[in-house]
Enzyme design. Structure first.
Site, PDB file in Angstrom:
ATOM      1  N   TYR A 220       0.840  -1.212  -0.068  1.00  0.00           N
ATOM      2  CA  TYR A 220      -0.047  -0.023  -0.135  1.00  0.00           C
ATOM      3  C   TYR A 220       0.937   1.397  -0.198  1.00  0.00           C
ATOM      4  O   TYR A 220       1.910   1.285   0.387  1.00  0.00           O
ATOM      5  CB  TYR A 220      -1.239  -0.055   1.251  1.00  0.00           C
ATOM      6  CG  TYR A 220      -0.246  -0.171   2.578  1.00  0.00           C
ATOM      7  CD1 TYR A 220       0.198   0.802   3.326  1.00  0.00           C
ATOM      8  CD2 TYR A 220      -0.308  -1.685   3.165  1.00  0.00           C
ATOM      9  CE1 TYR A 220       0.953   0.720   4.413  1.00  0.00           C
ATOM     10  CE2 TYR A 220      -0.130  -1.697   4.385  1.00  0.00           C
ATOM     11  CZ  TYR A 220       0.699  -0.714   4.970  1.00  0.00           C
ATOM     12  OH  TYR A 220       1.423  -0.925   6.419  1.00  0.00           O
ATOM     13  N   ASP A 297      -0.666  -4.075  22.879  1.00  0.00           N
ATOM     14  CA  ASP A 297      -0.064  -5.442  22.625  1.00  0.00           C
ATOM     15  C   ASP A 297       0.179  -5.847  24.029  1.00  0.00           C
ATOM     16  O   ASP A 297       0.331  -7.217  24.334  1.00  0.00           O
ATOM     17  CB  ASP A 297       1.365  -5.137  22.064  1.00  0.00           C
ATOM     18  CG  ASP A 297       1.069  -5.345  20.163  1.00  0.00           C
ATOM     19  OD1 ASP A 297      -0.025  -5.054  20.068  1.00  0.00           O
ATOM     20  OD2 ASP A 297       2.062  -5.498  19.647  1.00  0.00           O
TER      21      ASP A 297
HETATM   22  C1  LIG Z   1       4.350  -6.799  10.182  1.00  0.00           C
HETATM   23  C2  LIG Z   1       3.465  -5.990  11.120  1.00  0.00           C
HETATM   24  C3  LIG Z   1       2.392  -5.228  10.535  1.00  0.00           C
HETATM   25  C4  LIG Z   1       1.168  -4.537  11.264  1.00  0.00           C
HETATM   26  N1  LIG Z   1       0.695  -3.662  10.569  1.00  0.00           N
HETATM   27  C5  LIG Z   1      -0.370  -3.027  11.359  1.00  0.00           C
HETATM   28  C6  LIG Z   1      -1.533  -2.289  10.714  1.00  0.00           C
HETATM   29  O1  LIG Z   1      -1.399  -1.979   9.546  1.00  0.00           O
HETATM   30  N2  LIG Z   1      -2.335  -1.698  11.723  1.00  0.00           N
HETATM   31  C7  LIG Z   1      -2.334  -1.907  12.923  1.00  0.00           C
HETATM   32  O2  LIG Z   1      -3.123  -1.360  13.541  1.00  0.00           O
HETATM   33  N3  LIG Z   1      -1.442  -2.553  13.413  1.00  0.00           N
HETATM   34  C8  LIG Z   1      -0.564  -3.096  12.658  1.00  0.00           C
HETATM   35  N4  LIG Z   1       0.557  -3.904  13.267  1.00  0.00           N
HETATM   36  C9  LIG Z   1       0.394  -4.202  14.858  1.00  0.00           C
HETATM   37  C10 LIG Z   1       1.107  -3.014  15.520  1.00  0.00           C
HETATM   38  O3  LIG Z   1       2.444  -2.733  15.121  1.00  0.00           O
HETATM   39  C11 LIG Z   1       1.273  -3.199  17.177  1.00  0.00           C
HETATM   40  O4  LIG Z   1      -0.074  -3.852  17.475  1.00  0.00           O
HETATM   41  C12 LIG Z   1       1.509  -1.936  17.817  1.00  0.00           C
HETATM   42  O5  LIG Z   1       2.531  -1.260  17.593  1.00  0.00           O
HETATM   43  C13 LIG Z   1       1.408  -2.045  19.409  1.00  0.00           C
HETATM   44  O6  LIG Z   1       1.782  -0.863  20.130  1.00  0.00           O
HETATM   45  P1  LIG Z   1       1.926  -0.755  21.572  1.00  0.00           P
HETATM   46  O7  LIG Z   1       2.061   0.752  22.005  1.00  0.00           O
HETATM   47  O8  LIG Z   1       0.873  -1.591  22.295  1.00  0.00           O
HETATM   48  O9  LIG Z   1       3.224  -1.666  21.596  1.00  0.00           O
HETATM   49  P2  LIG Z   1       4.684  -1.478  21.244  1.00  0.00           P
HETATM   50  O10 LIG Z   1       4.673  -0.759  19.842  1.00  0.00           O
HETATM   51  O11 LIG Z   1       5.434  -2.952  21.350  1.00  0.00           O
HETATM   52  O12 LIG Z   1       5.345  -0.371  22.051  1.00  0.00           O
HETATM   53  C14 LIG Z   1       5.981  -0.658  23.452  1.00  0.00           C
HETATM   54  C15 LIG Z   1       6.762   0.353  23.803  1.00  0.00           C
HETATM   55  O13 LIG Z   1       7.254  -0.083  25.089  1.00  0.00           O
HETATM   56  C16 LIG Z   1       8.603   0.097  25.111  1.00  0.00           C
HETATM   57  N5  LIG Z   1       9.078  -0.837  26.373  1.00  0.00           N
HETATM   58  C17 LIG Z   1       9.142  -2.127  26.662  1.00  0.00           C
HETATM   59  N6  LIG Z   1       9.385  -2.565  27.651  1.00  0.00           N
HETATM   60  C18 LIG Z   1       9.690  -1.373  28.422  1.00  0.00           C
HETATM   61  C19 LIG Z   1       9.787  -1.278  30.006  1.00  0.00           C
HETATM   62  N7  LIG Z   1      10.117  -2.274  30.625  1.00  0.00           N
HETATM   63  N8  LIG Z   1      10.060  -0.018  30.375  1.00  0.00           N
HETATM   64  C20 LIG Z   1       9.938   1.128  29.457  1.00  0.00           C
HETATM   65  N9  LIG Z   1       9.691   0.932  28.122  1.00  0.00           N
HETATM   66  C21 LIG Z   1       9.399  -0.386  27.646  1.00  0.00           C
HETATM   67  C22 LIG Z   1       9.513  -0.320  23.928  1.00  0.00           C
HETATM   68  O14 LIG Z   1      10.449   0.006  23.755  1.00  0.00           O
HETATM   69  C23 LIG Z   1       8.418   0.154  22.946  1.00  0.00           C
HETATM   70  O15 LIG Z   1       8.358   1.308  22.634  1.00  0.00           O
HETATM   71  C24 LIG Z   1       1.592  -4.549  12.726  1.00  0.00           C
HETATM   72  C25 LIG Z   1       2.643  -5.513  13.514  1.00  0.00           C
HETATM   73  C26 LIG Z   1       3.316  -6.136  12.370  1.00  0.00           C
HETATM   74  C27 LIG Z   1       4.513  -7.087  13.255  1.00  0.00           C
END
Ligand SMILES: Cc1cc2nc3c(=O)[nH]c(=O)nc-3n(C[C@H](O)[C@H](O)[C@H](O)COP(=O)(O)OP(=O)(O)OC[C@H]3O[C@@H](n4cnc5c(N)ncnc54)[C@H](O)[C@@H]3O)c2cc1C
Length: 392
Positions: A220, A297
């Site tokens: 895309y 996540d």
């Molecule tokens: C190939 C792929 C394609 C995807 N495409 C899409 C899409 O098109 N649309 C969509 O909606 N989703 C998509 N996703 C899913 C999406 O990327 C994730 O669900 C999203 O990034 C989750 O965000 P989060 O903030 O919950 O976790 P994360 O992005 O994992 O962020 C967690 C953060 O916490 C930090 N951290 C971890 N442990 C600690 C700690 N102990 N202390 C302090 N900081 C810490 C990390 O460094 C990180 O910055 C895709 C995933 C993949 C793998």
């Protein structure tokens, strides 16, 4: 130090959006991120209307509109024959039906916009280069955590802690959940192609989805259409965690060599690939412990077969801030209401994503039935329960 802050572990899409949503209700936060700076590797993300609506509502619409792309349709094709198996209108059709756009964006652009907004808020303090290592106290009136940096450890106290620290969540572990994500036996290859290098006869203003045996390919446009983002997912026994392992282009080209020439050319157009092993975990039974709660996540990772993991994290942020705004004095009540509201939807989306993975990768002869079913399906109707989500 902000007055009576809520602590947020993790500065991904979930943590940053939560900080912004809480700032809007006047709730100060301290956002603790283990990385010293946030730099997303080249890759895109799809923002469906259930997520874009919330980001627009947070005031990010104008900044996003400058960098997103808005594909006109989703086209599903057979990897072998190139035959169109299904279509779903995006663009104006999405805006008309859901009152919000279906955008595609470079992850770095999304992070920059979220981070700029966070930096511009008086209610948010950013603490980079610190890992949430320990919960020292989770008592009746506050939470104290230990944050480790390269040079020191410090205790930080707030009225609650939100664990937005991703699929390997340490906060969940500190709450007593010792379960680990399981390797899903698939890896995602992610590549970028400048629009000028994209084969001219391949459509660039749509989301393309190619379904093959044990593999699929998605492409895309992102960054106003200047780049095409590619994600190829293949079944694979390799299971090293990490975002940015380099992938060998010839390995992927070989794997896709029997696909339709258009798909082969799309794959060949990307010079560099990064690979990412896909992990999954069953829904967590425990989302909160007193003044600590999980989000994004950390609570419910979603396999990327539905493009909803980031969207769910954004929805979580919205619901959590709405519940906290109802009862500022008592985060425990708000956390319980939030967990109650989010468990069913996130579990349903996790399951739908897993199912899509099985369907996308079906092997012959099951794929014949899949293709026939898809040709009869109304994809827009099929996914409307996801995109039409609202909570106010
Ligand atoms: C190939 C792929 C394609 C995807 N495409 C899409 C899409 O098109 N649309 C969509 O909606 N989703 C998509 N996703 C899913 C999406 O990327 C994730 O669900 C999203 O990034 C989750 O965000 P989060 O903030 O919950 O976790 P994360 O992005 O994992 O962020 C967690 C953060 O916490 C930090 N951290 C971890 N442990 C600690 C700690 N102990 N202390 C302090 N900081 C810490 C990390 O460094 C990180 O910055 C895709 C995933 C993949 C793998």
């Amino acid at each position: 130090m902000p007055d009576n802050p809520i602590l947020i572990a993790g500065g991904g899409i979930g943590g940053l959006t939560t900080a912004l949503a809480l700032a809007r209700i006047g709730q100060p936060t301290i956002l603790i991120e283990q990385r010293t700076r946030i730099d997303e590797v080249g890759a895109g993300i799809q923002l469906s209307p259930n997520a874009s609506r919330i980001l627009i509502d947070l005031g990010l619409g104008p900044a996003l509109a400058k960098v997103v792309a808005e594909p006109q349709r989703l086209t599903v094709r057979s990897a072998k024959s190139g035959k169109v198996l299904g279509r779903m209108p995006l663009g104006e059709a999405m805006r008309g039906q859901y009152g919000a756009p279906y955008w595609t964006i470079h992850r770095a652009d999304l992070q920059t916009i979220l981070l700029d907004a966070v930096r511009g808020s008086d209610h948010i303090r950013l603490a980079f280069g610190r890992t949430v290592a320990e919960i020292e106290d989770n008592s009746a009136s506050s939470v104290t955590i230990r944050c480790d940096s390269q040079s020191a450890s410090e205790s930080v106290t707030g009225k609650a802690l939100i664990g937005a620290d991703g699929i390997w969540s340490n906060v969940a572990r500190l709450m007593g959940d010792m379960s680990k994500p399981e390797f899903h036996r698939h890896i995602a290859w992610r590549g970028l192609v400048a629009r000028k290098d994209w084969p001219t006869d391949l459509t660039s203003d749509e989301t393309g989805l190619w379904l093959g045996s044990g593999a699929h390919l998605v492409h895309y446009p992102i960054r106003r259409g200047e780049f095409i983002n590619l994600v190829a997912v293949t079944s694979d026994p390799d299971n090293q965690p990490g975002w940015s392992r380099a992938g060998e282009p010839s390995t992927l080209q070989k794997r896709f060599s029997s696909w339709h020439p258009d798909a082969v050319r799309a794959i060949k157009a990307a010079q560099e690939w990064t690979i990412w092993s896909l992990f999954d975990r069953p829904p967590r039974s425990q989302w909160m412990d007193n003044r600590v709660v999980l989000l994004g996540d950390a609570a419910h990772p979603v396999l990327p077969f539905l493009a909803q993991g980031g969207a769910l994290a954004i929805e979580d942020a919205h619901v959590l801030s709405a519940e906290l705004s109802k009862d500022r004095g008592n985060p425990i009540t708000a956390f319980a209401a939030y967990a109650d509201l989010r468990k069913q939807r996130s579990t349903k989306i996790q399951a739908a994503a897993r199912r899509n993975g099985d369907i996308y990768h079906m092997r012959w002869p099951l794929s014949i039935g899949r293709d026939l079913t898809m040709a009869r399906m109304n994809l827009a109707e099929h996914y409307s329960w996801i995109y039409d989500w609202r909570y106010s």
